[in-house]
Design a protein around this motif. Structure first.
Motif, PDB file in Angstrom:
ATOM      1  N   SER A 198       0.985  -1.323   0.056  1.00  0.00           N
ATOM      2  CA  SER A 198       0.123  -0.092   0.030  1.00  0.00           C
ATOM      3  C   SER A 198       0.915   1.128   0.072  1.00  0.00           C
ATOM      4  O   SER A 198       1.788   1.354   0.892  1.00  0.00           O
ATOM      5  CB  SER A 198      -0.873  -0.106   1.344  1.00  0.00           C
ATOM      6  N   GLU A 199       0.642   2.111  -0.870  1.00  0.00           N
ATOM      7  CA  GLU A 199       1.305   3.481  -1.069  1.00  0.00           C
ATOM      8  C   GLU A 199       0.619   4.822  -1.023  1.00  0.00           C
ATOM      9  O   GLU A 199      -0.359   4.505  -1.710  1.00  0.00           O
ATOM     10  CB  GLU A 199       2.381   3.239  -2.369  1.00  0.00           C
ATOM     11  N   ASP A 200       0.874   5.683  -0.270  1.00  0.00           N
ATOM     12  CA  ASP A 200       0.264   6.823  -0.004  1.00  0.00           C
ATOM     13  C   ASP A 200       1.212   7.942  -0.149  1.00  0.00           C
ATOM     14  O   ASP A 200       2.496   7.883   0.424  1.00  0.00           O
ATOM     15  CB  ASP A 200      -0.316   6.828   1.386  1.00  0.00           C
ATOM     16  N   PHE A 201       0.911   8.867  -0.870  1.00  0.00           N
ATOM     17  CA  PHE A 201       1.751  10.162  -1.042  1.00  0.00           C
ATOM     18  C   PHE A 201       1.022  11.453  -0.364  1.00  0.00           C
ATOM     19  O   PHE A 201       0.016  11.504  -0.047  1.00  0.00           O
ATOM     20  CB  PHE A 201       1.691  10.535  -2.453  1.00  0.00           C
ATOM     21  N   LEU A 202       2.052  11.594   0.681  1.00  0.00           N
ATOM     22  CA  LEU A 202       1.475  12.488   1.773  1.00  0.00           C
ATOM     23  C   LEU A 202       2.064  14.078   1.773  1.00  0.00           C
ATOM     24  O   LEU A 202       3.408  14.017   0.856  1.00  0.00           O
ATOM     25  CB  LEU A 202       1.781  12.152   3.056  1.00  0.00           C
ATOM     26  N   GLU A 203       1.714  14.890   1.949  1.00  0.00           N
ATOM     27  CA  GLU A 203       2.013  16.415   1.995  1.00  0.00           C
ATOM     28  C   GLU A 203       2.117  17.014   3.631  1.00  0.00           C
ATOM     29  O   GLU A 203       0.911  16.986   3.936  1.00  0.00           O
ATOM     30  CB  GLU A 203       1.440  17.200   0.826  1.00  0.00           C
ATOM     31  N   GLU A 204       3.182  17.427   3.933  1.00  0.00           N
ATOM     32  CA  GLU A 204       2.906  18.167   5.326  1.00  0.00           C
ATOM     33  C   GLU A 204       2.595  19.587   4.895  1.00  0.00           C
ATOM     34  O   GLU A 204       3.270  20.519   3.932  1.00  0.00           O
ATOM     35  CB  GLU A 204       4.464  18.018   5.970  1.00  0.00           C
ATOM     36  N   ASN A 205       1.457  20.169   5.553  1.00  0.00           N
ATOM     37  CA  ASN A 205       0.969  21.667   5.014  1.00  0.00           C
ATOM     38  C   ASN A 205       2.110  22.796   5.386  1.00  0.00           C
ATOM     39  O   ASN A 205       2.035  23.377   4.579  1.00  0.00           O
ATOM     40  CB  ASN A 205      -0.151  21.528   5.885  1.00  0.00           C
ATOM     41  N   GLU A 206       2.641  22.437   6.417  1.00  0.00           N
ATOM     42  CA  GLU A 206       3.393  23.630   6.923  1.00  0.00           C
ATOM     43  C   GLU A 206       4.484  23.824   5.985  1.00  0.00           C
ATOM     44  O   GLU A 206       4.844  24.965   5.512  1.00  0.00           O
ATOM     45  CB  GLU A 206       3.692  23.523   8.275  1.00  0.00           C
ATOM     46  N   GLU A 207       5.441  22.910   5.638  1.00  0.00           N
ATOM     47  CA  GLU A 207       6.601  22.896   4.987  1.00  0.00           C
ATOM     48  C   GLU A 207       6.241  22.395   3.662  1.00  0.00           C
ATOM     49  O   GLU A 207       7.156  22.811   2.655  1.00  0.00           O
ATOM     50  CB  GLU A 207       7.655  21.919   5.580  1.00  0.00           C
ATOM     51  N   LYS A 208       4.982  22.029   3.138  1.00  0.00           N
ATOM     52  CA  LYS A 208       4.725  21.567   2.001  1.00  0.00           C
ATOM     53  C   LYS A 208       5.915  20.716   1.280  1.00  0.00           C
ATOM     54  O   LYS A 208       6.151  20.628   0.102  1.00  0.00           O
ATOM     55  CB  LYS A 208       4.768  22.570   0.947  1.00  0.00           C
ATOM     56  N   LYS A 209       6.233  19.651   2.144  1.00  0.00           N
ATOM     57  CA  LYS A 209       6.993  18.722   1.654  1.00  0.00           C
ATOM     58  C   LYS A 209       6.535  17.344   1.458  1.00  0.00           C
ATOM     59  O   LYS A 209       5.322  17.074   2.223  1.00  0.00           O
ATOM     60  CB  LYS A 209       8.268  18.286   2.800  1.00  0.00           C
TER      61      LYS A 209
END
Length: 338
Positions: free
Chosen positions: A64-75
């Motif tokens: 299972s693969e998920d692409f995540l984004e950290e809102n504060e640093e947009k990483k």
């Protein structure tokens, strides 16, 4: 032959490569010296299977693969959950044991590299490399991963047990994108593949929606309640019964790839036989070492033979004079007639 430029993955290009969602398939390990298949470790195999000499040569896996984004640093990050089914016999196949591993990769950082290529005609090639060394030597070990997207699997409902279980009597074709994933770890200080092993996964995209591994394991536990039929339905009969880790040979025992001198020269042109490793799924690993310049590299290729034409997609990693521990990556594809 032609060469494509490196293109970092973005939110607009992720959808065109077989990454993300739930992938199901088989995983096997091979010697990086001989290319021979390495059986599953015996401590993970029931004693009855060992006594009868039926030690499996691969694991069944759900990725299972998920692409995540950290809102504060947009990483951007990639979270990969791997559910591995342990071998079982008898009544155990109705309540399979599994293991669970969760990994997280930072994208576009000095800790990982996530790159794809596409020429508009052929399937994608995806590179996902990451540093895995200890904090004391962060640039020493690099896990090298290459994904070759190959022809999709097309099945009708009467061939697809997963679809048949839904009770839909209308004949439909279902398309499952398929990929070959090749992984090994390099010690950049000694120019050597650690543990002398290469792992190959043959997987199909079962769902574009990731379940974080719960499709097989359930949300609160790693095992229990999973049966062999459910596993096979998810992976698909074409992979399970397809001898996907076999090397096709003639009755004489010769490798079908090497029966023609012209084909052999096309495969290993410019490289000594001792520096080439033939692997299943039309994968070839070549080691390039130049003592005069103290440079070295590894080229990973996928071949497809259609009629009298040989098509090759290759990823070459060169580790000489590397400042970030990753080395440089280049891609090429070529077509030859023999």
């Amino acid at each position: 032959s032609s060469t494509a430029a490196l293109t970092p993955l973005t939110s607009t290009t992720l959808g065109s490569v077989a990454a993300g969602g739930d992938h199901a398939g088989l995983s096997a390990t091979f010697s990086s010296k001989t290319g021979e298949l390495i059986p599953v470790p015996e401590h993970l195999v029931p004693e009855s299977m060992i006594e009868w000499g039926e030690i499996p040569s691969y694991f069944e896996v759900l990725i299972s693969e998920d692409f995540l984004e950290e809102n504060e640093e947009k990483k951007r990050k990639m979270e990969r959950t791997t559910i591995t089914v342990l071998p079982e016999v008898g009544c155990g196949i109705d309540n399979l044991e599994t293991t669970k591993k969760v990994e997280e990769f930072n994208l576009h950082t000095n800790e990982s590299r996530h790159v794809k290529w596409k020429d508009g005609k052929e399937q994608d090639v995806l590179v996902l490399d990451r540093k895995v060394g200890p904090s004391a030597a962060p640039d020493q070990l690099v896990a090298v991963e290459s994904m070759f997207q190959v022809a999709s699997e097309v099945v009708t409902d009467d061939q697809d047990a997963a679809a048949a279980n839904n009770g839909d009597t209308e004949q439909k074709e279902r398309v499952y994108p398929r990929r070959i994933r090749v992984t090994f770890t390099i010690d950049t200080t000694s120019n050597h593949i650690i543990k002398d092993t290469i792992t190959i996964n043959i997987e199909r995209l079962y769902s574009t929606t990731s379940t974080k591994g719960t499709r097989w394991s359930g949300p609160q536990h790693n095992s229990g309640g999973l049966d062999a039929r459910s596993v096979m339905n998810t992976i698909g009969k074409d992979i399970v019964y397809g001898d996907v880790f076999g090397v096709k040979r003639l009755k004489s025992g010769e490798d079908v790839w090497m029966m023609d001198d012209a084909v052999k020269r096309s495969f290993i042109e410019g490289t000594d036989d001792d520096d080439s490793i033939r692997l299943p799924q039309n994968i070839l690993v070549q080691f390039h070492n130049k003592e005069s310049s103290q440079s070295w590299g590894i080229e990973l290729s996928h071949f497809n033979v259609i009629g009298s034409k040989l098509h090759r997609r290759s990823v070459l990693r060169s580790f000489d004079n590397s400042e970030d521990g990753f080395g440089s990556v280049s891609y090429r594809e070529e077509e030859k007639t023999f």
